[in-house]
Design an enzyme around this catalytic site. Structure first.
Site, PDB file in Angstrom:
ATOM      1  N   ASP A 151       0.793  -1.233   0.000  1.00 40.96           N
ATOM      2  CA  ASP A 151       0.000   0.000   0.000  1.00 40.96           C
ATOM      3  C   ASP A 151       0.825   1.282   0.000  1.00 40.96           C
ATOM      4  OD1 ASP A 151      -2.609  -0.903  -0.311  1.00 40.96           O
ATOM      5  OD2 ASP A 151      -2.707  -1.526   1.787  1.00 40.96           O
ATOM      6  N   ASP A 197      -7.277  -3.479  -5.397  1.00 42.05           N
ATOM      7  CA  ASP A 197      -6.959  -2.186  -4.781  1.00 42.05           C
ATOM      8  C   ASP A 197      -5.616  -1.640  -5.255  1.00 42.05           C
ATOM      9  OD1 ASP A 197      -8.382  -4.159  -3.304  1.00 42.05           O
ATOM     10  OD2 ASP A 197      -8.384  -2.919  -1.514  1.00 42.05           O
ATOM     11  N   GLY A 222      -9.821 -16.532  -8.237  1.00 42.03           N
ATOM     12  CA  GLY A 222     -10.230 -15.312  -7.561  1.00 42.03           C
ATOM     13  C   GLY A 222     -10.847 -15.653  -6.220  1.00 42.03           C
ATOM     14  N   THR A 230     -12.313 -13.536  -2.248  1.00 38.72           N
ATOM     15  CA  THR A 230     -12.532 -12.240  -1.614  1.00 38.72           C
ATOM     16  C   THR A 230     -11.883 -12.206  -0.248  1.00 38.72           C
ATOM     17  OG1 THR A 230     -14.152 -10.474  -1.387  1.00 38.72           O
ATOM     18  CG2 THR A 230     -14.693 -12.571  -0.303  1.00 38.72           C
ATOM     19  N   ARG A 260     -16.229  -1.550  -3.104  1.00 36.05           N
ATOM     20  CA  ARG A 260     -15.040  -0.684  -3.178  1.00 36.05           C
ATOM     21  C   ARG A 260     -13.993  -1.267  -4.116  1.00 36.05           C
ATOM     22  NH1 ARG A 260     -14.651   0.255   1.535  1.00 36.05           N
ATOM     23  NH2 ARG A 260     -12.808  -0.832   2.264  1.00 36.05           N
ATOM     24  N   TRP A 318     -12.198   0.789  -6.962  1.00 38.35           N
ATOM     25  CA  TRP A 318     -10.746   0.859  -7.248  1.00 38.35           C
ATOM     26  C   TRP A 318     -10.500   0.503  -8.711  1.00 38.35           C
ATOM     27  CZ3 TRP A 318      -9.549   3.822  -3.698  1.00 38.35           C
ATOM     28  CH2 TRP A 318      -9.590   3.546  -2.331  1.00 38.35           C
ATOM     29  N   SER A 362     -14.700  -2.901   6.471  1.00 41.66           N
ATOM     30  CA  SER A 362     -14.690  -4.363   6.340  1.00 41.66           C
ATOM     31  C   SER A 362     -15.873  -4.928   7.098  1.00 41.66           C
ATOM     32  CB  SER A 362     -13.403  -4.929   6.950  1.00 41.66           C
ATOM     33  OG  SER A 362     -12.284  -4.563   6.193  1.00 41.66           O
ATOM     34  N   SER A 422     -18.823 -11.402   6.642  1.00 44.65           N
ATOM     35  CA  SER A 422     -19.931 -12.216   6.136  1.00 44.65           C
ATOM     36  C   SER A 422     -19.599 -13.668   6.471  1.00 44.65           C
ATOM     37  CB  SER A 422     -20.079 -12.045   4.620  1.00 44.65           C
ATOM     38  OG  SER A 422     -19.217 -12.941   3.939  1.00 44.65           O
TER      39      SER A 422
HETATM   40  N1  GLY Z   1      -7.478  -1.144   0.242  1.00 43.30           N
HETATM   41  C1  GLY Z   1      -8.275  -1.678   1.289  1.00 43.30           C
HETATM   42  C2  GLY Z   1      -9.650  -1.154   1.287  1.00 43.30           C
HETATM   43  O1  GLY Z   1     -10.083  -0.501   0.328  1.00 43.30           O
HETATM   44  O2  GLY Z   1     -10.332  -1.382   2.274  1.00 43.30           O
END
Ligand code: GLY
Length: 387
Positions: A100, A160, A218, A220, A232, A236, A348, A351
């Site tokens: 990040d 992201d 893929g 999550t 989100r 992104w 966040s 689930s």
């Molecule tokens: N990059 C982590 C988020 O968007 O929560």
């Protein structure tokens, strides 16, 4: 081509909304100069934190935007104090073993360099670009998001990261060294090849084979489930492809932008602010993620620079509608010290099917505040990217 009947933001409304946001940022300067702002609020109030989170760059980005709006050196002084903290962080490698670096160093330090010529900002951002490059995996051609490099259970990237690679485009421009941008191109190519499904929705994370580099599957982390579409992450995808197109002019990036945008628009509820996962549509009790709307508005206004006049009008209208909804129904107008700017963000949400730690559900989130201010600024002037 989906359209919406919603009202558009007017210039006086945008000016008033940005000035309200700037006023709240001003009020929060004493709390968040020696320390940083937490990733999300608690009942709309942000705690202070050390400069250790992936989100600490957004608050200085808000402060730079407030300085651009007002010219008041109170904002510049706080932002430059924070730049020193970011230089210390990267020089001492404090919590930087992840990808990040763009989220951290673009709105804080690249912005400082672009706006004031800050050498500390330039040095910090170039060191951060070097740090990001250490996470590049040749087998598969991607930046590993999290965890020990090469670990089989973490051999993956996440969508992201499309907002981290602009730091590398900038680093190549400013240093004259093309290797940063070359790695960025390889990562984006891998991401676009694997992460966008046939219907234009996206996977949040994508595992690669550590032995061969082949795409595996893929999955999550923060979305509802592996085959759903985290709102989100989709945002992104929208903004990240637009920025990559700006830097590279590769037609496939603009094509990807259109595909992820179309899916996003198709899944929006009436007020154009998505639920936290795009599985959920109108009439749901699930929380929203207002930050996604502001991120997508930024992406629309970025892409609008590169398309023909009809498409440009469409993108600007959509952005103005999204911003009108956020400004009218989601924002804070006043409150005590530490108050956030935009409510109903979701960091966040747990689930039964995802792997995230629940935090910041239906709260203000620092990037939601930042991208709201960035989108309003873009709406009002020809804004020079911090990304
Ligand atoms: N990059 C982590 C988020 O968007 O929560």
């Amino acid at each position: 081509m989906k359209t919406f009947p919603n009202p558009v933001l007017t210039k006086p409304q945008a000016e008033a909304a940005l000035d309200t946001a700037v006023g709240l940022v001003r009020q929060n300067l004493p709390l968040f100069t020696a320390r940083c702002q937490n990733h999300s609020s608690v009942h709309d109030i942000y705690p202070a934190c050390d400069n250790t989170q992936w989100t600490c760059g957004f608050w200085p980005g808000e402060v730079w935007l407030a300085w651009e709006r007002t010219g008041d050196d109170a904002f510049k002084n706080t932002a430059l104090t924070l730049v020193d903290s970011f230089l210390w962080r990267i020089e001492h490698k404090v919590e930087v073993d992840h990808h990040d670096m763009g989220f951290l160093y673009s709105p804080s330090c690249v912005a400082a360099y672009k706006l004031t010529g800050s050498e500390a900002g330039k040095k910090a951002a170039l060191l951060a670009a070097d740090q990001l490059c250490t996470r590049f995996q040749e087998k598969g051609g991607f930046f590993q998001a999290w965890g020990p490099l090469g670990a089989a259970d973490n051999y993956r990237y996440i969508i992201d990261c499309l907002l981290n690679v602009p730091l590398l485009y900038w680093a190549s421009e400013v240093s004259g060294d093309g290797h940063y941008a070359a790695l960025a191109h390889r990562h984006v190519a891998t991401c676009l090849a694997n992460s966008i499904r046939a219907d234009g929705s996206t996977y949040h994370t994508f595992f690669m084979d550590p032995a061969t580099g082949a795409p595996v599957r893929g999955a999550t982390c923060q979305g509802y489930k592996d085959d759903s579409c985290w709102a989100r992450g989709q945002a992104w995808g929208v903004y990240g492809t637009a920025i990559s197109y700006t830097y590279t002019r590769k037609p496939e990036y603009l094509d990807a932008f259109r595909r992820v945008l179309d899916y996003y628009l198709d899944r929006l509820p009436e007020d154009m602010v998505p639920y936290w996962d795009m599985t959920f549509t109108s009439g749901n009790e699930e929380p929203r993620d207002s930050s996604s709307a502001s991120i997508v508005a930024c992406g629309l206004l970025e892409a609008a620079k590169h398309v023909d006049s009809a498409e440009c009008v469409r993108y600007k209208t959509l952005a103005a509608q999204m911003l009108a909804s956020v400004a009218e129904h989601y924002t804070v107008k006043e409150g005590p010290a530490g108050i956030g700017l935009v409510r109903h963000g979701t960091y966040s949400k747990k689930s039964p099917y995802n792997t995230c730690t629940p935090e910041g559900v239906d709260e203000c989130v620092s990037w939601g505040d930042y991208f709201y201010m960035e989108a309003l600024t873009r709406f009002l002037c020809d804004w020079k990217l911090y990304w």
